[in-house]
Scaffold this motif. Structure first.
Motif, PDB file in Angstrom:
ATOM      1  N   GLU A  53     -10.443 -10.586   0.174  1.00 45.08           N
ATOM      2  CA  GLU A  53      -9.417 -10.756   1.208  1.00 45.08           C
ATOM      3  C   GLU A  53      -9.683  -9.785   2.359  1.00 45.08           C
TER       4      GLU A  53
ATOM      5  N   LYS B 196       0.650   2.124  -7.047  1.00 44.81           N
ATOM      6  CA  LYS B 196      -0.128   1.309  -7.996  1.00 44.81           C
ATOM      7  C   LYS B 196      -1.220   2.146  -8.680  1.00 44.81           C
TER       8      LYS B 196
ATOM      9  N   ARG C  50     -13.674  -0.525   4.141  1.00 48.35           N
ATOM     10  CA  ARG C  50     -12.890   0.522   4.813  1.00 48.35           C
ATOM     11  C   ARG C  50     -13.533   1.893   4.601  1.00 48.35           C
TER      12      ARG C  50
ATOM     13  N   ARG D 117      -0.072  -0.727   7.779  1.00 40.44           N
ATOM     14  CA  ARG D 117       0.267  -0.975   6.373  1.00 40.44           C
ATOM     15  C   ARG D 117       1.701  -1.471   6.220  1.00 40.44           C
TER      16      ARG D 117
ATOM     17  N   TYR E  99     -13.609   3.015  -5.191  1.00 41.17           N
ATOM     18  CA  TYR E  99     -14.180   1.806  -4.575  1.00 41.17           C
ATOM     19  C   TYR E  99     -15.692   1.955  -4.525  1.00 41.17           C
TER      20      TYR E  99
ATOM     21  N   SER F 217       0.854  -1.185   0.000  1.00 43.60           N
ATOM     22  CA  SER F 217       0.000   0.000   0.000  1.00 43.60           C
ATOM     23  C   SER F 217       0.897   1.245   0.000  1.00 43.60           C
TER      24      SER F 217
ATOM     25  N   SER G  22     -13.198  -2.191  -6.924  1.00 41.13           N
ATOM     26  CA  SER G  22     -13.437  -3.179  -5.867  1.00 41.13           C
ATOM     27  C   SER G  22     -14.479  -2.690  -4.866  1.00 41.13           C
TER      28      SER G  22
ATOM     29  N   ARG H  87     -11.582   7.707   1.968  1.00 36.80           N
ATOM     30  CA  ARG H  87     -10.678   8.844   2.196  1.00 36.80           C
ATOM     31  C   ARG H  87     -11.316  10.091   1.579  1.00 36.80           C
TER      32      ARG H  87
ATOM     33  N   ASP I  12      -6.302  -3.507  -9.050  1.00 31.66           N
ATOM     34  CA  ASP I  12      -5.313  -3.052  -8.064  1.00 31.66           C
ATOM     35  C   ASP I  12      -5.675  -3.781  -6.781  1.00 31.66           C
ATOM     36  N   ILE I  13      -5.035  -4.925  -6.554  1.00 33.78           N
ATOM     37  CA  ILE I  13      -5.428  -5.748  -5.402  1.00 33.78           C
ATOM     38  C   ILE I  13      -4.198  -6.239  -4.645  1.00 33.78           C
ATOM     39  N   ASP I  14      -4.407  -6.769  -3.462  1.00 30.16           N
ATOM     40  CA  ASP I  14      -3.270  -7.177  -2.635  1.00 30.16           C
ATOM     41  C   ASP I  14      -2.656  -8.472  -3.182  1.00 30.16           C
TER      42      ASP I  14
ATOM     43  N   TYR J 187     -11.965  -6.532   1.329  1.00 31.88           N
ATOM     44  CA  TYR J 187     -11.845  -5.990  -0.025  1.00 31.88           C
ATOM     45  C   TYR J 187     -12.196  -7.108  -0.998  1.00 31.88           C
ATOM     46  N   GLY J 188     -12.978  -6.800  -2.046  1.00 33.57           N
ATOM     47  CA  GLY J 188     -13.339  -7.856  -2.994  1.00 33.57           C
ATOM     48  C   GLY J 188     -13.460  -7.356  -4.421  1.00 33.57           C
ATOM     49  N   THR J 189     -13.112  -8.243  -5.355  1.00 34.56           N
ATOM     50  CA  THR J 189     -13.185  -7.952  -6.795  1.00 34.56           C
ATOM     51  C   THR J 189     -14.493  -8.503  -7.347  1.00 34.56           C
TER      52      THR J 189
ATOM     53  N   GLU K 166     -12.594 -12.816  -6.136  1.00 32.89           N
ATOM     54  CA  GLU K 166     -11.741 -13.109  -4.980  1.00 32.89           C
ATOM     55  C   GLU K 166     -12.039 -12.041  -3.953  1.00 32.89           C
TER      56      GLU K 166
HETATM   57  P1  5GP Z   1      -6.159   0.815   0.264  1.00 35.60           P
HETATM   58  O1  5GP Z   1      -6.967   0.731   1.506  1.00 35.60           O
HETATM   59  O2  5GP Z   1      -4.803   1.450   0.474  1.00 35.60           O
HETATM   60  O3  5GP Z   1      -6.917   1.430  -0.894  1.00 35.60           O
HETATM   61  O4  5GP Z   1      -5.862  -0.684  -0.187  1.00 35.60           O
HETATM   62  C1  5GP Z   1      -5.247  -1.571   0.690  1.00 35.60           C
HETATM   63  C2  5GP Z   1      -4.837  -2.815  -0.071  1.00 35.60           C
HETATM   64  O5  5GP Z   1      -6.007  -3.520  -0.513  1.00 35.60           O
HETATM   65  C3  5GP Z   1      -4.017  -2.513  -1.339  1.00 35.60           C
HETATM   66  O6  5GP Z   1      -2.940  -3.449  -1.374  1.00 35.60           O
HETATM   67  C4  5GP Z   1      -4.997  -2.794  -2.461  1.00 35.60           C
HETATM   68  O7  5GP Z   1      -4.317  -3.216  -3.633  1.00 35.60           O
HETATM   69  C5  5GP Z   1      -5.817  -3.930  -1.851  1.00 35.60           C
HETATM   70  N1  5GP Z   1      -7.109  -4.133  -2.514  1.00 35.60           N
HETATM   71  C6  5GP Z   1      -7.942  -3.217  -3.049  1.00 35.60           C
HETATM   72  N2  5GP Z   1      -9.012  -3.802  -3.598  1.00 35.60           N
HETATM   73  C7  5GP Z   1      -8.853  -5.129  -3.417  1.00 35.60           C
HETATM   74  C8  5GP Z   1      -9.632  -6.301  -3.795  1.00 35.60           C
HETATM   75  O8  5GP Z   1     -10.692  -6.225  -4.400  1.00 35.60           O
HETATM   76  N3  5GP Z   1      -9.131  -7.507  -3.429  1.00 35.60           N
HETATM   77  C9  5GP Z   1      -7.960  -7.656  -2.758  1.00 35.60           C
HETATM   78  N4  5GP Z   1      -7.538  -8.882  -2.476  1.00 35.60           N
HETATM   79  N5  5GP Z   1      -7.208  -6.593  -2.396  1.00 35.60           N
HETATM   80  C10 5GP Z   1      -7.653  -5.359  -2.721  1.00 35.60           C
END
Ligand code: 5GP
Ligand code: ADP
Length: 193
Positions: free
Chosen positions: A75, A19, A42, A146, A54, A15, A38, A45, A102-104, A82-84, A73
């Motif tokens: 996680e 990306k 959370r 993070r 999101y 994070s 996704s 922001r 953009d996923i983990d 977070y989900g796709t 998927e």
């Molecule tokens: P942030 O909260 O900083 O936007 O994202 C935190 C982490 O969650 C980042 O590594 C981002 O790539 C990941 N992330 C965002 N959307 C998804 C998702 O749909 N699935 C997964 N597995 N990770 C996600």
């Protein structure tokens, strides 16, 4: 008739590494690509937009979506879900659009297992200190949370198809575009881009 299919680019990395910066820049220049938005539990922001960065949902809604099989998927990342979403991805691919996720790291590896033809790109910072600086500049509240995942994420970078070091943004962006062009050439042939 040949069914036109797009490519799936999965971009991962710690994070704050850059990306979204790389993906957003590319999507502004490339009209045949789109972004997979996704779902997350959370908090939004200040600068983020619902439906663009999101879909922000509460935990119950997210759990219901899991139950209904709506995610490709999902996680738990930094204590949030977070989900796709499946539907958007399949619609885009069917239309022949390339789609960027953009996923983990764990989510990316799940995608690779289910869709081995997906292209996985790992974005790496020049150092952990620089990553901390970027998270601070972004105004991130949970920096320590993070950074905790950092070592675990870096350990998995070798599983990815491509690595990009985001030190200098201009140079990293050139590498990023080169990878996408290479993958497209392999898929569509030399005259595509
Ligand atoms: P942030 O909260 O900083 O936007 O994202 C935190 C982490 O969650 C980042 O590594 C981002 O790539 C990941 N992330 C965002 N959307 C998804 C998702 O749909 N699935 C997964 N597995 N990770 C996600
Ligand atoms: P991620 O999507 O990986 O969480 P972001 O794209 O939001 O990361 O980038 C985090 C912060 O770092 C942003 O403020 C962004 O402008 C900045 N940033 C991105 N790339 C670089 C770079 N090469 N050098 C310095 N700052 C960068």
């Amino acid at each position: 008739m040949e069914i036109k299919k797009g490519l799936l680019f999965v971009v991962s990395g710690p994070s704050g590494v850059g990306k979204s910066t790389l993906i957003e820049k590319f999507l502004k220049e490339d009209k045949n690509s789109t972004f997979s938005v996704s779902y997350t539990t959370r908090e939004k922001r200040e600068h983020e937009k619902e439906g663009k960065d999101y879909y922000f949902v509460d935990r119950d809604t997210f759990l219901e979506m899991i139950k209904n099989g709506e995610f490709l998927e999902w996680e738990t990342v930094h204590d949030n879900l977070y989900g796709t979403p499946k539907k958007e991805i399949f619609n885009a691919l069917k239309k022949g659009m390339d789609i960027f996720l953009d996923i983990d790291v764990n989510g990316a590896l799940k995608i690779k297992k289910a869709y081995p033809w997906a292209c996985l790109i790992f974005v790496e910072p020049p150092s952990k200190e620089e990553l901390k600086k970027r998270l601070t500049l972004r105004g991130e509240k949970n920096i320590e949370l993070r950074l905790k995942r950092y070592d675990e994420e870096i350990e998995k970078k070798h599983i990815f198809d491509y690595n990009v070091i985001n030190d200098n943004l201009e140079r990293a962006y050139k590498d990023f575009v080169k990878i996408i062009k290479n993958v497209r050439e392999l898929r569509y042939g030399k005259n595509h881009c």
